[in-house]
Enzyme design. Sequence first.
Site, PDB file in Angstrom:
ATOM      1  N   SER A  61      84.092 109.806   6.390  1.00 53.51           N
ATOM      2  CA  SER A  61      85.084 109.341   5.426  1.00 53.51           C
ATOM      3  C   SER A  61      84.480 108.709   4.174  1.00 53.51           C
ATOM      4  O   SER A  61      85.195 108.427   3.231  1.00 53.51           O
ATOM      5  CB  SER A  61      86.040 108.366   6.109  1.00 53.51           C
ATOM      6  OG  SER A  61      85.318 107.392   6.803  1.00 53.51           O
ATOM      7  N   ASP A  96      87.055 108.386  18.628  1.00 52.68           N
ATOM      8  CA  ASP A  96      85.793 108.808  18.013  1.00 52.68           C
ATOM      9  C   ASP A  96      84.621 108.010  18.609  1.00 52.68           C
ATOM     10  O   ASP A  96      83.774 107.496  17.885  1.00 52.68           O
ATOM     11  CB  ASP A  96      85.859 108.639  16.493  1.00 52.68           C
ATOM     12  CG  ASP A  96      84.854 109.541  15.765  1.00 52.68           C
ATOM     13  OD1 ASP A  96      84.289 110.450  16.405  1.00 52.68           O
ATOM     14  OD2 ASP A  96      84.627 109.332  14.559  1.00 52.68           O
TER      15      ASP A  96
HETATM   16  N1  LIG Z   1      79.422  96.592  10.283  1.00 50.20           N
HETATM   17  C1  LIG Z   1      78.336  97.337  10.118  1.00 50.20           C
HETATM   18  N2  LIG Z   1      77.112  96.786  10.121  1.00 50.20           N
HETATM   19  C2  LIG Z   1      76.004  97.542   9.977  1.00 50.20           C
HETATM   20  N3  LIG Z   1      76.006  98.879   9.816  1.00 50.20           N
HETATM   21  C3  LIG Z   1      77.191  99.503   9.795  1.00 50.20           C
HETATM   22  C4  LIG Z   1      78.421  98.777   9.939  1.00 50.20           C
HETATM   23  N4  LIG Z   1      79.442  99.661   9.886  1.00 50.20           N
HETATM   24  C5  LIG Z   1      78.886 100.873   9.734  1.00 50.20           C
HETATM   25  N5  LIG Z   1      77.545 100.798   9.665  1.00 50.20           N
HETATM   26  C6  LIG Z   1      76.605 101.932   9.497  1.00 50.20           C
HETATM   27  O1  LIG Z   1      77.243 102.953   8.747  1.00 50.20           O
HETATM   28  C7  LIG Z   1      77.342 104.175   9.523  1.00 50.20           C
HETATM   29  C8  LIG Z   1      78.617 104.905   9.193  1.00 50.20           C
HETATM   30  O2  LIG Z   1      79.707 104.045   9.479  1.00 50.20           O
HETATM   31  P1  LIG Z   1      81.086 104.606  10.042  1.00 50.20           P
HETATM   32  O3  LIG Z   1      80.808 105.417  11.263  1.00 50.20           O
HETATM   33  O4  LIG Z   1      82.037 103.494  10.232  1.00 50.20           O
HETATM   34  O5  LIG Z   1      81.543 105.507   8.841  1.00 50.20           O
HETATM   35  P2  LIG Z   1      82.556 106.728   8.873  1.00 50.20           P
HETATM   36  O6  LIG Z   1      82.623 107.234   7.480  1.00 50.20           O
HETATM   37  O7  LIG Z   1      83.841 106.300   9.485  1.00 50.20           O
HETATM   38  O8  LIG Z   1      81.800 107.729   9.830  1.00 50.20           O
HETATM   39  P3  LIG Z   1      82.309 108.695  10.961  1.00 50.20           P
HETATM   40  O9  LIG Z   1      82.176 110.044  10.389  1.00 50.20           O
HETATM   41  O10 LIG Z   1      81.391 108.436  12.096  1.00 50.20           O
HETATM   42  O11 LIG Z   1      83.690 108.314  11.304  1.00 50.20           O
HETATM   43  C9  LIG Z   1      77.227 103.700  10.970  1.00 50.20           C
HETATM   44  O12 LIG Z   1      76.744 104.722  11.808  1.00 50.20           O
HETATM   45  C10 LIG Z   1      76.260 102.517  10.849  1.00 50.20           C
HETATM   46  O13 LIG Z   1      74.924 102.982  10.844  1.00 50.20           O
END
Ligand SMILES: Nc1ncnc2c1ncn2[C@@H]1O[C@H](COP(=O)(O)OP(=O)(O)OP(=O)(O)O)[C@@H](O)[C@H]1O
Length: 451
Positions: free
Chosen positions: A114, A234
């Site tokens: 996202s 997820d």
């Molecule tokens: N609170 C946090 N503290 C440290 N690192 C974080 C945190 N939140 C996310 N990250 C890092 O950022 C990456 C991506 O975050 P996240 O999975 O929430 O994003 P996304 O866009 O929703 O991805 P996905 O495609 O997995 O849904 C995580 O794998 C982690 O390495």
Amino acid sequence: MEDKRAILISISIILLLLTSIVIARLSLKLSKTFYLICGAAVAAILSVAAIFVIRTRYHSRRRQLEHQLSFQGRELRIDYSFLRKVAGVPTKFRHRELEEATDGFRAVIGRGGSGSVYKGILSDGTAVAVKRIDGGDERGEKAFKAEVAAIASVQHVNLARLLGYCIASREGARFIVYEFVFNGSLDNWIFPKIRANQRSGCLSWNLRCRVALDVAKALSYLHQDCRSCVLHLDVKPENILLDGDHRALVSDFGLSKLKGRDESRVEMTTIRGTRGYLAPEWLLENGISEKCDVYSYGMVLMEMIGGRRCITVLDKGHHSKKKFQFFPRIVVEKLKEGKLMEIVDDRLLVEGSGVDERELRRMVGVALWCIQEKPRTRPTMAEVVEMLEGRRLVQEAPHTQMLVVDLLSDDEDDDDGRTDNHRRQPRGATVDHGNPSSSDYSMAFSVMSGR
Ligand SMILES: Nc1ncnc2c1ncn2[C@@H]1O[C@H](COP(=O)(O)OP(=O)(O)OP(=O)(O)O)[C@@H](O)[C@H]1O
């Protein structure tokens, strides 16, 4: 003080005037007209003095009230922000605040389906992870709302803490602000490093067992202890974060869904989740339940034990059909052969690493129950917690067909088995009963998208 001084000055002036008038009258023997003019002059001076006194009094009272109100306002604001913090209500941040905290969105710490995640420090010194959800489209809006609504209503030691959010209408982006989790995501701690710049380590066996329990407790809380059952949808190593003490925090509620307590399933029109962790009922049954999370959890458990992805692509040839190695099948075979230690992450098999075979059997047993094809055969997450804590016996899991739901697409796989765009929605999905092919571990069944 000022009032009194003004009154005294006015009275002195009037007295001085009256005395001068009387002296003038006596010494100069002036007429009645003179008295009239003098009276009018005194009245005018008195009015000016009165206006002056009233004005100063008014201004000083106003200043006093303003001071009092700003003090009360400050106190109220402190109380309000304290109450918000205590109640866990997310703060609405301004875009400028986040821009300053992240130094202009410079330090990217992760990228997901996202958007990107940035590290930042708020003005009060709190370290935060700012997740930018790109796109002002309906999907971005949905992901944003789902994530904020789900995580704002839940509180658990093993869930990532939401601090706030921001909607920047001019930039067409939305932001979710999380507490920064220092050791990043679990994938960096269980899979061998594949990029030179990757921050990684090897989690010890004991910590893997503790992480497995932490995640199980978080999911059990979401499924059973919240007002509505929260389906995460997820669960994967990238969405499990490790704090400074390597305690696990489940994060990323962008795909989550609420299910009423009296509903057994929820209907879904699109497939949500990540290939390799998707339960077969996404395509085989009508509606999904919390058992989808149980399946994904089982896959993560397998990956933590083996230090490898559950699905690895063996053949990437253009013409031939993709062949997969499905790690849980290897696990079942090794279990039958009595060589379970062979499936453990090689890096843990050094002397003194403390891999306990009884514990390993228990973990494998739980994982095999979780990845059962039929949702109702899988345990609940509360039962998983009991099994991992040794309060419930882990019986031998029944043989299962090990269906793999794979959303095949044009994009190439990474070396770690993850597609770049791993959150694809299949178009016109068809079900393909592929024969177990020449490779012993190729998938028994695949569900392919028409991309
Ligand atoms: N609170 C946090 N503290 C440290 N690192 C974080 C945190 N939140 C996310 N990250 C890092 O950022 C990456 C991506 O975050 P996240 O999975 O929430 O994003 P996304 O866009 O929703 O991805 P996905 O495609 O997995 O849904 C995580 O794998 C982690 O390495």
